[in-house]
Enzyme design. Structure first.
Site, PDB file in Angstrom:
ATOM      1  N   SER A  34       0.825  -1.216   0.000  1.00 25.88           N
ATOM      2  CA  SER A  34       0.000   0.000   0.000  1.00 25.88           C
ATOM      3  C   SER A  34       0.854   1.259   0.000  1.00 25.88           C
ATOM      4  O   SER A  34       1.759   1.393   0.813  1.00 25.88           O
ATOM      5  CB  SER A  34      -0.872   0.049   1.253  1.00 25.88           C
ATOM      6  OG  SER A  34      -1.508  -1.172   1.454  1.00 25.88           O
ATOM      7  N   TYR A  89      -7.646 -12.174   2.304  1.00 26.99           N
ATOM      8  CA  TYR A  89      -8.958 -11.702   2.786  1.00 26.99           C
ATOM      9  C   TYR A  89      -9.895 -11.306   1.647  1.00 26.99           C
ATOM     10  O   TYR A  89     -11.107 -11.187   1.842  1.00 26.99           O
ATOM     11  CB  TYR A  89      -8.807 -10.531   3.774  1.00 26.99           C
ATOM     12  CG  TYR A  89      -8.184  -9.269   3.218  1.00 26.99           C
ATOM     13  CD1 TYR A  89      -8.885  -8.423   2.359  1.00 26.99           C
ATOM     14  CD2 TYR A  89      -6.886  -8.917   3.563  1.00 26.99           C
ATOM     15  CE1 TYR A  89      -8.315  -7.275   1.846  1.00 26.99           C
ATOM     16  CE2 TYR A  89      -6.299  -7.769   3.068  1.00 26.99           C
ATOM     17  CZ  TYR A  89      -7.016  -6.949   2.213  1.00 26.99           C
ATOM     18  OH  TYR A  89      -6.428  -5.826   1.707  1.00 26.99           O
ATOM     19  N   ALA A 117       2.398  -2.700   4.357  1.00 24.99           N
ATOM     20  CA  ALA A 117       2.005  -1.839   5.463  1.00 24.99           C
ATOM     21  C   ALA A 117       1.674  -2.753   6.635  1.00 24.99           C
ATOM     22  O   ALA A 117       1.104  -3.822   6.433  1.00 24.99           O
ATOM     23  CB  ALA A 117       0.768  -1.034   5.076  1.00 24.99           C
ATOM     24  N   MET A 215      -1.585  -8.382   6.855  1.00 25.72           N
ATOM     25  CA  MET A 215      -2.475  -9.358   6.213  1.00 25.72           C
ATOM     26  C   MET A 215      -1.934  -9.838   4.862  1.00 25.72           C
ATOM     27  O   MET A 215      -2.701 -10.256   3.999  1.00 25.72           O
ATOM     28  CB  MET A 215      -3.863  -8.730   6.016  1.00 25.72           C
ATOM     29  CG  MET A 215      -4.458  -8.144   7.289  1.00 25.72           C
ATOM     30  SD  MET A 215      -5.967  -7.231   6.940  1.00 25.72           S
ATOM     31  CE  MET A 215      -6.200  -6.330   8.489  1.00 25.72           C
ATOM     32  N   ASN A 239       0.648   2.330  11.443  1.00 29.68           N
ATOM     33  CA  ASN A 239      -0.142   2.644  12.644  1.00 29.68           C
ATOM     34  C   ASN A 239       0.363   1.758  13.762  1.00 29.68           C
ATOM     35  O   ASN A 239       0.915   0.688  13.508  1.00 29.68           O
ATOM     36  CB  ASN A 239      -1.633   2.344  12.389  1.00 29.68           C
ATOM     37  CG  ASN A 239      -1.843   0.901  11.962  1.00 29.68           C
ATOM     38  OD1 ASN A 239      -1.576   0.526  10.806  1.00 29.68           O
ATOM     39  ND2 ASN A 239      -2.280   0.066  12.887  1.00 29.68           N
ATOM     40  N   HIS A 251      -8.397   2.506   7.842  1.00 29.92           N
ATOM     41  CA  HIS A 251      -7.683   2.364   6.571  1.00 29.92           C
ATOM     42  C   HIS A 251      -7.161   3.731   6.110  1.00 29.92           C
ATOM     43  O   HIS A 251      -6.097   3.821   5.491  1.00 29.92           O
ATOM     44  CB  HIS A 251      -8.613   1.747   5.522  1.00 29.92           C
ATOM     45  CG  HIS A 251      -7.950   1.452   4.211  1.00 29.92           C
ATOM     46  ND1 HIS A 251      -6.851   0.620   4.107  1.00 29.92           N
ATOM     47  CD2 HIS A 251      -8.209   1.879   2.951  1.00 29.92           C
ATOM     48  CE1 HIS A 251      -6.472   0.560   2.840  1.00 29.92           C
ATOM     49  NE2 HIS A 251      -7.280   1.308   2.116  1.00 29.92           N
TER      50      HIS A 251
HETATM   51  N1  HPA Z   1      -3.181  -4.817  11.493  1.00 30.74           N
HETATM   52  C1  HPA Z   1      -3.150  -5.619  10.410  1.00 30.74           C
HETATM   53  N2  HPA Z   1      -2.758  -5.219   9.219  1.00 30.74           N
HETATM   54  C2  HPA Z   1      -2.365  -3.946   9.077  1.00 30.74           C
HETATM   55  C3  HPA Z   1      -2.373  -3.050  10.156  1.00 30.74           C
HETATM   56  C4  HPA Z   1      -2.808  -3.504  11.425  1.00 30.74           C
HETATM   57  O1  HPA Z   1      -2.834  -2.774  12.424  1.00 30.74           O
HETATM   58  N3  HPA Z   1      -1.931  -1.847   9.664  1.00 30.74           N
HETATM   59  C5  HPA Z   1      -1.667  -2.036   8.351  1.00 30.74           C
HETATM   60  N4  HPA Z   1      -1.932  -3.299   7.992  1.00 30.74           N
END
Ligand code: HPA
Length: 276
Positions: A34, A89, A117, A215, A239, A251
């Site tokens: 991303s 997913y 990410a 993920m 994050n 997101h």
């Molecule tokens: N959890 C899972 N996948 C992610 C996250 C998260 O906090 N941030 C970016 N991808």
């Protein structure tokens, strides 16, 4: 699950489609996570092929992912870049998620840079940090190598004791220092998603040794290792994971952080392509 025969046929058809269109076989693959899409702008002598035009290729559904393979040169190296990846997913089976990595393998790719990410679990991490993946935990509840083993692609029981090549990590650390980037190092845990984790899940993931959570990536890295590739993995902490800062996850926040560090991340990956 696809049969051995069906999978081989799909792979062969996609391969011949690409071989006809690509002038030089790629040696290095790059998977853009991303917000890293701008890396593709630095590819020279580009041949761009939309996923939808490649026989048997899945089609990506996530916003912010372009959905194309970009062949060409970066720092004099012949590369193939995945702009947009397939996530478990989204509903794809693992063989679909990793189909592009197999394509890379049968085109002659011997090394892979994967980016993503991720949510930061290690409390020393901050949003915006880049993290070199040193190992992973597969908590997706599935495995892309499940089913008949295609012995021409790799061994039934592949070794993953150095899933992320040590020499490449050391090179990456040296390059980072030259660029004034101060990357973290950590263990990535892959979950299936698509919901972000609960605070209890994050406490559990920290206890079992994870530094960041996401993920993606793990299926691709398993297949790349099975296929004998060297792998370098880099996460962008977009994050802090659920429950750590006591705020909600979104997101939008993930995309904003990815965008904020995009320039640095792209520069890092670009430089790496020249030395790995
Ligand atoms: N959890 C899972 N996948 C992610 C996250 C998260 O906090 N941030 C970016 N991808």
């Amino acid at each position: 699950m696809l049969s051995e025969k069906e999978y081989s046929v799909r792979l062969a058809e996609a391969r011949s489609y690409l071989v006809e269109r690509v002038t030089e076989p790629p040696e290095l693959g790059v998977v853009l996570g991303s917000g890293l899409g701008a890396f593709a702008d630095f590819v020279e002598e580009k041949v761009v092929i939309a996923y939808k035009d490649i026989p048997h290729f899945p089609i990506s559904t996530v916003e912010g992912h372009a959905g194309q393979l970009v062949f060409g040169k970066v720092q004099g190296r012949s590369v193939v870049v995945m702009q947009g990846r397939f996530h478990y997913y989204e509903g794809y089976i693992m063989q679909e998620v990793t189909f592009p990595i197999r394509i890379m393998q049968v085109l002659g790719v011997t090394g892979l840079i994967v980016t993503n990410a991720a949510g930061g679990i290690n409390s020393a991490f901050r949003a915006g940090d880049l993290v070199l993946i040193k190992d992973h935990l597969n908590l997706m509840g599935d495995n892309p190598l499940r089913g008949a083993n295609l012995t021409n692609l790799g061994p039934r029981f592949p070794d993953l004791s150095e899933g992320y090549n040590l020499e490449w990590r050391q090179k990456a650390l040296a390059i980072a220092e030259e660029l004034g980037i101060n990357p973290q190092e950590g263990v990535y845990v892959a979950v299936s998603g698509p919901n972000y984790e609960t605070p209890a899940e994050i406490r559990y993931l920290r206890t079992i040794g994870a530094d960041m959570v996401g993920m993606s990536t793990v299926p691709e890295v398993i297949v790349a290792n099975h296929g004998g590739m060297r792998v370098l993995g880099i996460s962008c902490v977009t994050n802090m994971a659920a429950g750590i800062l006591g705020q909600k996850l979104s997101h939008v926040e993930v995309m904003e952080t990815a965008e904020r560090v995009e320039k640095q991340f792209v520069q890092f990956v670009k430089t790496l392509v020249g030395v790995l």
